[in-house]
Design a protein around this motif. Structure first.
Motif, PDB file in Angstrom:
ATOM      1  N   ARG A 183       0.818  -1.217   0.000  1.00  0.00           N
ATOM      2  CA  ARG A 183       0.000   0.000   0.000  1.00  0.00           C
ATOM      3  C   ARG A 183       0.857   1.275   0.000  1.00  0.00           C
ATOM      4  NH1 ARG A 183      -3.759  -0.575   5.085  1.00  0.00           N
ATOM      5  NH2 ARG A 183      -3.629  -2.775   4.551  1.00  0.00           N
ATOM      6  N   GLY A 196       2.065  -7.361  -4.907  1.00  0.00           N
ATOM      7  CA  GLY A 196       0.703  -7.069  -4.462  1.00  0.00           C
ATOM      8  C   GLY A 196       0.310  -5.607  -4.513  1.00  0.00           C
ATOM      9  N   ILE A 197       0.990  -4.804  -5.341  1.00  0.00           N
ATOM     10  CA  ILE A 197       0.621  -3.388  -5.487  1.00  0.00           C
ATOM     11  C   ILE A 197      -0.646  -3.297  -6.344  1.00  0.00           C
ATOM     12  CG2 ILE A 197       1.384  -1.115  -6.297  1.00  0.00           C
ATOM     13  CD1 ILE A 197       4.252  -2.062  -6.018  1.00  0.00           C
ATOM     14  N   PRO A 198      -1.648  -2.496  -5.914  1.00  0.00           N
ATOM     15  CA  PRO A 198      -2.857  -2.355  -6.735  1.00  0.00           C
ATOM     16  C   PRO A 198      -2.540  -1.878  -8.151  1.00  0.00           C
ATOM     17  CG  PRO A 198      -3.242  -1.456  -4.549  1.00  0.00           C
ATOM     18  CD  PRO A 198      -1.773  -1.796  -4.625  1.00  0.00           C
ATOM     19  N   VAL A 199      -3.259  -2.436  -9.118  1.00  0.00           N
ATOM     20  CA  VAL A 199      -2.993  -2.134 -10.525  1.00  0.00           C
ATOM     21  C   VAL A 199      -3.188  -0.650 -10.831  1.00  0.00           C
ATOM     22  CG1 VAL A 199      -3.851  -2.517 -12.863  1.00  0.00           C
ATOM     23  CG2 VAL A 199      -3.531  -4.456 -11.340  1.00  0.00           C
ATOM     24  N   HIS A 200      -4.230  -0.038 -10.245  1.00  0.00           N
ATOM     25  CA  HIS A 200      -4.459   1.383 -10.548  1.00  0.00           C
ATOM     26  C   HIS A 200      -3.318   2.262 -10.031  1.00  0.00           C
ATOM     27  CE1 HIS A 200      -8.432   1.636 -12.509  1.00  0.00           C
ATOM     28  NE2 HIS A 200      -8.610   0.456 -11.943  1.00  0.00           N
ATOM     29  N   ASP A 201      -2.712   1.879  -8.911  1.00  0.00           N
ATOM     30  CA  ASP A 201      -1.530   2.611  -8.432  1.00  0.00           C
ATOM     31  C   ASP A 201      -0.427   2.527  -9.478  1.00  0.00           C
ATOM     32  OD1 ASP A 201      -3.031   2.800  -6.166  1.00  0.00           O
ATOM     33  OD2 ASP A 201      -1.569   1.888  -4.805  1.00  0.00           O
ATOM     34  N   LEU A 261      -0.729   1.907 -12.679  1.00  0.00           N
ATOM     35  CA  LEU A 261      -1.081   2.635 -13.909  1.00  0.00           C
ATOM     36  C   LEU A 261      -0.616   4.084 -13.807  1.00  0.00           C
ATOM     37  CD1 LEU A 261      -4.741   1.653 -14.878  1.00  0.00           C
ATOM     38  CD2 LEU A 261      -2.724   1.544 -16.347  1.00  0.00           C
ATOM     39  N   PRO A 272       0.507  -7.284 -14.152  1.00  0.00           N
ATOM     40  CA  PRO A 272      -0.016  -6.794 -15.440  1.00  0.00           C
ATOM     41  C   PRO A 272       0.665  -5.499 -15.895  1.00  0.00           C
ATOM     42  CG  PRO A 272      -1.826  -7.283 -13.910  1.00  0.00           C
ATOM     43  CD  PRO A 272      -0.552  -7.411 -13.140  1.00  0.00           C
ATOM     44  N   ILE A 273       0.998  -4.606 -14.978  1.00  0.00           N
ATOM     45  CA  ILE A 273       1.677  -3.367 -15.362  1.00  0.00           C
ATOM     46  C   ILE A 273       3.111  -3.434 -14.839  1.00  0.00           C
ATOM     47  CG2 ILE A 273       1.675  -0.839 -15.231  1.00  0.00           C
ATOM     48  CD1 ILE A 273      -0.832  -1.842 -16.567  1.00  0.00           C
ATOM     49  N   ALA A 285      -0.250 -12.153 -10.834  1.00  0.00           N
ATOM     50  CA  ALA A 285      -1.463 -11.416 -11.202  1.00  0.00           C
ATOM     51  C   ALA A 285      -1.624 -11.324 -12.715  1.00  0.00           C
ATOM     52  CB  ALA A 285      -1.422 -10.015 -10.601  1.00  0.00           C
TER      53      ALA A 285
END
Lengths: 385, 292
Positions: B76, B99-104, B106, B182-183, B248
């Protein structure tokens, strides 16, 4: 994490995306209650994570109490392409003038969000694309700027939607994008995006996928997780912090690191075997994690032999060996194990296994050799039973 | 020569005072990496085994001249840590965090593309240039100096393939794990391009896996731009569609992203693809052997 239609619509409501009134129900009585509160006619919809619900008889119109009883009773418990219906969504029926298609998704190749619109909604998106590739228009969105009004206009004009709904449809697209970002979605799809006879633009369906890594900031969404519909073995693994995917075969697999486990499945398949699962014990696997992993693997009655493929980097092979010895002490093990330990502290690991003299545990030096051995043992096991 | 990390690397670690951060940071230092600083907000002025800790990356860069950052903070906080390192002017950021959120990611990815900071990862094992510098969690003792450039989306699979190559007598110029998310900050194409321009690298080995279209795009790029021989490997031939296989990014959706499609795309562009790690080493030996 995929959401059911009614869960997705709950997120839509929170961001001002217009949706028809509706209520979820898990029994016929609840469905009737929902219909009476909403007012007839209503539509009863099966809540399952698979498309083609309508064709399978999972979506029905009800104009009376008798009809909702009949349809709710028929749909609850129905099997739709392998998914059992446990929940219904009862929704006020809409008068349909036009059906469009709208979606916001993550384009992995461009590494950008993409917004899509088509005036040919109501059918599968693959079907739309096959019918007329130009019928779906797309724009990329800059994640730092967000979705712009001009992009909404461009989508609406290029898609050729009705002139009188260009502005409201654009507004819905903007709100869908807001949902996509604020809810940490990987996909927000609306099919059909409806124009009612009153010329209102409404999301009649909702297909939403949420990024599992973001759930720490979405406790309400995390609570949507429907544990009842998950495979019990996969749930057991998840509770123990293991990454596990159940497969069809009879050879249990454990490895450390996702890529190595995928590679192990492939090498076993090449040797003529059929893997029963994907299990990544993770980096730095401690003895305790190994005991949990063995228990999860053996809870599948199809397993006739098990392969441990460890390449120790952070993971220490002696820890893995100790875990295996502990597991044999705690659990009833009736199938052969093939163990390949290489990397950090591998000699110590092999020494621990040799000293423990575990019954029916075979140590192999290479990944290829281990795969061949486990396939042989699984076949021998199949011949016996 | 080598790529990305080497004798010029001066490393600052975000999260050096944490359990994992200190373990791997110190491991990197023992290997010979010039570990110059750690960053933990509120712990400025302390040290970890003699390595000074700063409150901000800006302070660390100003005081020590750090040019490379390794991120070891929880998911986070990781996006913020990457942006901080970039803002402080670090040239290369290696993000190990999983485990970093994808939107972060992006937002971080889009921002970094407008500047000059290069990102490797997240969710990656890091970069090792044998004999020179190790930034990350790759167990360096399996690898020796040599002429094979290795790039991979996976950690342990990299060690497996690297080890299989080592047993045939191959060493490595550099080993780069670009990560399984993914990113990803850097793509196969960018790393293959760096290896193509690195005089020490004579052979490039690329380990992909199911999901996305990276391998397919790299195949096109290799045909048009790469002179050096490339050997491919793809994990996940037996993966079922619709299931995320640990990473992921490792998921087959519809008919896209399958191992078969990727292997065929590479082979169609003249890249030979080993079906097992052993076959990869066989092909590499054949190619290099044929050159001699």
């Amino acid at each position: 994490m995929d959401l059911l239609e009614y869960q997705g619509k709950e997120l839509f409501r929170g961001h001002g995306v217009p949706v028809p009134d509706g209520r979820p129900a898990t029994t016929v009585a609840e469905a009737v209650e929902a219909a009476e509160a909403l007012g007839y006619p209503v539509v009863v919809k099966a809540q399952v994570l698979i498309g083609g619900r309508g064709k399978a008889g999972g979506i029905k119109l009800a104009k009376t109490r008798e009809e909702i009883e009949e349809h709710a009773g028929a749909i609850l418990g129905m099997d739709i392409r392998g998914f059992t219906v446990h929940e219904l969504y009862v929704e006020r029926a809409s008068d349909i003038a036009e059906e469009y298609y709208a979606a916001i998704l993550l384009d992995r190749t461009a590494k950008r969000p993409m917004a899509m619109l088509s005036r040919m909604g109501g059918m599968d998106v693959e079907e739309i694309a096959a019918n007329d590739p130009n019928a779906i228009v797309r724009v990329y969105v800059d994640p730092l700027l967000g979705f712009q009004d001009f992009q909404a206009r461009r989508l609406a004009f290029d898609a050729g939607i009705a002139a009188d709904v260009i502005r409201p449809a654009g507004a819905v697209l903007a709100k869908l994008y807001e949902t996509f970002v604020k809810e940490d979605a990987l996909l927000v799809e609306v099919n059909p995006l409806l124009v009612t006879t009153d010329r209102e633009v409404v999301a009649l369906d909702a297909k939403v996928t949420i990024d599992g890594n973001s759930l720490f900031r979405h406790p309400d969404t995390a609570a949507f997780r429907d544990v009842g519909s998950e495979d019990p073995q996969e749930r057991m693994a998840k509770e123990r912090g293991l990454t596990f995917v159940k497969l069809e075969g009879d050879i249990g697999i454990l490895g450390n690191g996702a890529g190595l486990v995928m590679s192990t499945l492939d090498v076993v398949a090449q040797a003529g075997g059929r893997p029963a699962n994907f299990l990544d014990a993770g980096g730095g696997s401690k003895a305790e994690a190994i005991v949990d992993a063995v228990e999860v693997i053996l809870s599948n009655p199809n397993v006739r032999a098990v392969l441990f493929n460890i390449f120790g980097g952070i993971t220490r092979c002696d820890e893995v060996a100790r875990g295996l010895v502990t597991a044999f002490g705690q659990l009833e093990v009736n199938v052969p194990f093939v163990v390949r330990l290489e990397g950090t502290n591998d000699e110590e690991g092999r020494r621990i296994l040799a000293e423990a003299e575990l019954p029916n545990v075979h140590v192999e030096k290479t990944m290829d050799g281990a795969a061949e051995r486990v396939v042989e043992l699984a076949k021998a096991g199949a011949a016996v039973s | 020569m080598s790529i990305l990390v080497g004798t010029e690397t001066k490393l600052v670690v975000s999260g050096l005072t944490g359990r994992e951060g200190s373990f791997h940071g110190m491991n990197n230092r023992r290997y010979g990496t010039d570990l110059v600083a750690g960053v933990t907000p509120g712990k400025g002025g302390q040290d970890v085994e003699g390595v000074p800790i700063f409150d901000t990356v800006h302070d660390a860069v100003a005081e020590t001249g750090a040019n490379t950052s390794m991120i070891f903070v929880p998911p986070r906080f990781a996006a913020d840590a990457i942006l901080e390192a970039a803002d402080a002017g670090v040239e290369l950021v290696v993000c190990i965090t999983e485990g970093i959120p994808v939107h972060d990611m992006l937002r971080v990815y889009t921002h970094l593309r407008r500047g000059t900071t290069r990102l490797i990862g997240p969710n990656c094992p890091g970069v090792l240039s044998p004999g020179k510098s190790n930034v990350g969690i790759i167990p360096a003792h399996f690898f020796s100096e040599g002429n094979v450039g290795l790039v991979s989306r996976s950690g342990t699979l990299t060690y497996q393939i690297g080890n299989t190559l080592a047993q045939r007598g191959f060493g490595n110029s550099s080993i780069v794990g670009i990560g399984g998310d993914p990113i990803a900050g850097s793509s196969f194409i960018e790393i293959v391009d760096l290896f193509e321009r690195d005089p020490e690298t004579e052979l490039i080995v690329m380990c992909g896996e199911i999901g996305g279209e990276e391998e397919e795009r790299t195949a096109e790029y290799i045909e048009a731009n790469v002179e050096k021989p490339v050997v491919g490997y793809i994990a996940g031939f037996t993966a079922p569609p619709g299931k995320t296989m640990g990473h992921a990014g490792a998921i087959i959706s519809g008919s896209k992203g399958t191992a078969q499609a990727k292997a065929e795309a590479l082979e169609a562009k003249g890249v030979r693809v080993g079906r097992t790690p052993t076959q990869v080493a066989d092909i590499a030996a054949e190619i290099v052997g044929a050159k001699v």
